[in-house]
Design a protein around this motif. Structure first.
Motif, PDB file in Angstrom:
ATOM      1  N   GLY A  12     -45.668  -2.638  36.521  1.00  0.00           N
ATOM      2  CA  GLY A  12     -45.130  -3.901  35.820  1.00  0.00           C
ATOM      3  C   GLY A  12     -45.212  -4.001  34.543  1.00  0.00           C
ATOM      4  O   GLY A  12     -45.717  -3.122  33.818  1.00  0.00           O
ATOM      5  N   ASP A  13     -44.879  -5.316  33.868  1.00  0.00           N
ATOM      6  CA  ASP A  13     -45.069  -5.582  32.383  1.00  0.00           C
ATOM      7  C   ASP A  13     -46.552  -5.565  32.326  1.00  0.00           C
ATOM      8  O   ASP A  13     -47.330  -6.506  32.678  1.00  0.00           O
ATOM      9  CB  ASP A  13     -44.563  -6.845  32.325  1.00  0.00           C
ATOM     10  N   GLU A  14     -46.859  -4.626  31.126  1.00  0.00           N
ATOM     11  CA  GLU A  14     -48.327  -4.804  30.652  1.00  0.00           C
ATOM     12  C   GLU A  14     -48.649  -6.246  30.158  1.00  0.00           C
ATOM     13  O   GLU A  14     -49.988  -6.514  29.923  1.00  0.00           O
ATOM     14  CB  GLU A  14     -48.592  -3.725  29.782  1.00  0.00           C
ATOM     15  N   ARG A  15     -47.648  -7.194  29.643  1.00  0.00           N
ATOM     16  CA  ARG A  15     -48.089  -7.957  29.143  1.00  0.00           C
ATOM     17  C   ARG A  15     -48.615  -9.132  30.061  1.00  0.00           C
ATOM     18  O   ARG A  15     -49.282  -9.986  29.913  1.00  0.00           O
ATOM     19  CB  ARG A  15     -46.630  -8.963  28.602  1.00  0.00           C
ATOM     20  N   LEU A  16     -48.391  -9.005  31.552  1.00  0.00           N
ATOM     21  CA  LEU A  16     -48.823  -9.596  32.539  1.00  0.00           C
ATOM     22  C   LEU A  16     -50.501  -9.445  32.611  1.00  0.00           C
ATOM     23  O   LEU A  16     -51.303 -10.293  32.813  1.00  0.00           O
ATOM     24  CB  LEU A  16     -48.311  -9.219  33.691  1.00  0.00           C
ATOM     25  N   VAL A  17     -50.857  -8.066  32.289  1.00  0.00           N
ATOM     26  CA  VAL A  17     -52.289  -7.804  32.129  1.00  0.00           C
ATOM     27  C   VAL A  17     -52.945  -8.306  31.113  1.00  0.00           C
ATOM     28  O   VAL A  17     -53.870  -9.021  31.345  1.00  0.00           O
ATOM     29  CB  VAL A  17     -52.396  -6.243  32.127  1.00  0.00           C
ATOM     30  N   ARG A  18     -52.274  -8.230  29.955  1.00  0.00           N
ATOM     31  CA  ARG A  18     -52.780  -9.175  28.747  1.00  0.00           C
ATOM     32  C   ARG A  18     -52.955 -10.826  28.805  1.00  0.00           C
ATOM     33  O   ARG A  18     -53.812 -11.190  28.581  1.00  0.00           O
ATOM     34  CB  ARG A  18     -51.695  -8.674  27.453  1.00  0.00           C
ATOM     35  N   LEU A  19     -52.047 -11.181  29.547  1.00  0.00           N
ATOM     36  CA  LEU A  19     -52.240 -12.391  29.951  1.00  0.00           C
ATOM     37  C   LEU A  19     -53.363 -12.926  30.549  1.00  0.00           C
ATOM     38  O   LEU A  19     -53.954 -13.848  30.600  1.00  0.00           O
ATOM     39  CB  LEU A  19     -50.768 -13.035  30.594  1.00  0.00           C
ATOM     40  N   GLU A  23     -49.268 -18.226  24.078  1.00  0.00           N
ATOM     41  CA  GLU A  23     -48.018 -17.559  23.577  1.00  0.00           C
ATOM     42  C   GLU A  23     -47.466 -16.782  24.422  1.00  0.00           C
ATOM     43  O   GLU A  23     -46.060 -16.838  24.680  1.00  0.00           O
ATOM     44  CB  GLU A  23     -48.193 -16.725  22.264  1.00  0.00           C
ATOM     45  N   LEU A  24     -48.071 -15.922  25.227  1.00  0.00           N
ATOM     46  CA  LEU A  24     -47.594 -15.167  26.172  1.00  0.00           C
ATOM     47  C   LEU A  24     -46.992 -15.630  27.443  1.00  0.00           C
ATOM     48  O   LEU A  24     -45.870 -15.311  27.760  1.00  0.00           O
ATOM     49  CB  LEU A  24     -48.803 -14.106  26.487  1.00  0.00           C
ATOM     50  N   ALA A  25     -47.671 -16.609  27.844  1.00  0.00           N
ATOM     51  CA  ALA A  25     -47.202 -17.432  29.234  1.00  0.00           C
ATOM     52  C   ALA A  25     -45.603 -17.770  29.290  1.00  0.00           C
ATOM     53  O   ALA A  25     -44.981 -17.381  30.118  1.00  0.00           O
ATOM     54  CB  ALA A  25     -48.157 -18.633  29.345  1.00  0.00           C
ATOM     55  N   PRO A  26     -45.109 -18.541  28.184  1.00  0.00           N
ATOM     56  CA  PRO A  26     -43.836 -18.919  28.433  1.00  0.00           C
ATOM     57  C   PRO A  26     -42.767 -17.687  28.154  1.00  0.00           C
ATOM     58  O   PRO A  26     -41.756 -17.522  28.826  1.00  0.00           O
ATOM     59  CB  PRO A  26     -43.522 -19.959  27.256  1.00  0.00           C
ATOM     60  N   LEU A  27     -43.108 -16.618  27.684  1.00  0.00           N
ATOM     61  CA  LEU A  27     -42.572 -15.308  27.340  1.00  0.00           C
ATOM     62  C   LEU A  27     -42.425 -14.702  28.602  1.00  0.00           C
ATOM     63  O   LEU A  27     -41.334 -13.913  28.631  1.00  0.00           O
ATOM     64  CB  LEU A  27     -43.132 -14.599  26.338  1.00  0.00           C
ATOM     65  N   LEU A  28     -43.356 -14.943  29.559  1.00  0.00           N
ATOM     66  CA  LEU A  28     -43.415 -13.985  30.735  1.00  0.00           C
ATOM     67  C   LEU A  28     -42.891 -14.971  31.897  1.00  0.00           C
ATOM     68  O   LEU A  28     -42.919 -14.859  33.118  1.00  0.00           O
ATOM     69  CB  LEU A  28     -44.731 -13.523  31.247  1.00  0.00           C
ATOM     70  N   GLY A  29     -42.375 -16.226  31.549  1.00  0.00           N
ATOM     71  CA  GLY A  29     -41.783 -17.020  32.558  1.00  0.00           C
ATOM     72  C   GLY A  29     -42.691 -18.254  32.861  1.00  0.00           C
ATOM     73  O   GLY A  29     -42.094 -18.706  33.830  1.00  0.00           O
ATOM     74  N   PHE A  30     -43.643 -18.291  32.573  1.00  0.00           N
ATOM     75  CA  PHE A  30     -44.633 -19.325  33.123  1.00  0.00           C
ATOM     76  C   PHE A  30     -44.289 -20.534  32.103  1.00  0.00           C
ATOM     77  O   PHE A  30     -43.865 -20.430  30.982  1.00  0.00           O
ATOM     78  CB  PHE A  30     -46.107 -19.091  32.709  1.00  0.00           C
ATOM     79  N   PRO A  31     -44.533 -21.950  32.664  1.00  0.00           N
ATOM     80  CA  PRO A  31     -44.166 -22.895  31.964  1.00  0.00           C
ATOM     81  C   PRO A  31     -45.238 -23.040  30.658  1.00  0.00           C
ATOM     82  O   PRO A  31     -46.192 -22.467  30.775  1.00  0.00           O
ATOM     83  CB  PRO A  31     -44.577 -24.237  32.955  1.00  0.00           C
TER      84      PRO A  31
END
Length: 125
Positions: free
Chosen positions: A45-52, A111-119
């Motif tokens: 998966g996208d490592e940004r999800l782990v960071r989020l 900042e990360l949440a909307p980039l990953l499709g979260f509101p």
């Protein structure tokens, strides 16, 4: 410098096991180890999800500031596990620095949440 001990993070600062100055190092090591473990298990998966997830975990400490304020006038405060006493000035200094670190995590999560499709997070306004 030796590698950080297992299970490190903000709790080690709250409990005065390690200084808040080590939080960036500990957080980086924990993130890298987590991503490595996920990759080793086959996750792609996208490592940004782990960071989020890591950054959003700052929220779990929201109870601590009100508790500290409620106890601020107590001259004697127990150390971790009730073993002895914790120096009040050190406890509050280290926790304050820890909260400042976690504020950065919270900002990064917002900042990360909307980039990953979260509101987007509510503004509170």
């Amino acid at each position: 410098m030796p590698p950080p001990p297992a299970g490190t993070g903000p709790d080690t600062v709250w409990d005065l096991f390690l200084p808040a100055a080590r939080l960036p190092e500990l957080a980086a090591a924990a993130y890298e180890a987590h991503v490595h473990g996920l990759r080793e298990s086959g996750w792609r998966g996208d490592e940004r999800l782990v960071r989020l997830g890591m950054c959003a975990s700052a929220l779990k400490y929201d109870w601590l500031a009100p508790l500290m304020l409620a106890r601020a006038d107590e001259a004697r405060q127990p150390a971790y596990g009730g073993r002895g006493e914790a120096p009040v000035e050190r406890r509050y200094r280290e926790r304050g620095l820890g909260f400042a670190f976690l504020a950065g995590w919270a900002a990064e999560a917002r900042e990360l949440a909307p980039l990953l499709g979260f509101p987007p997070a509510p503004t509170g306004r």
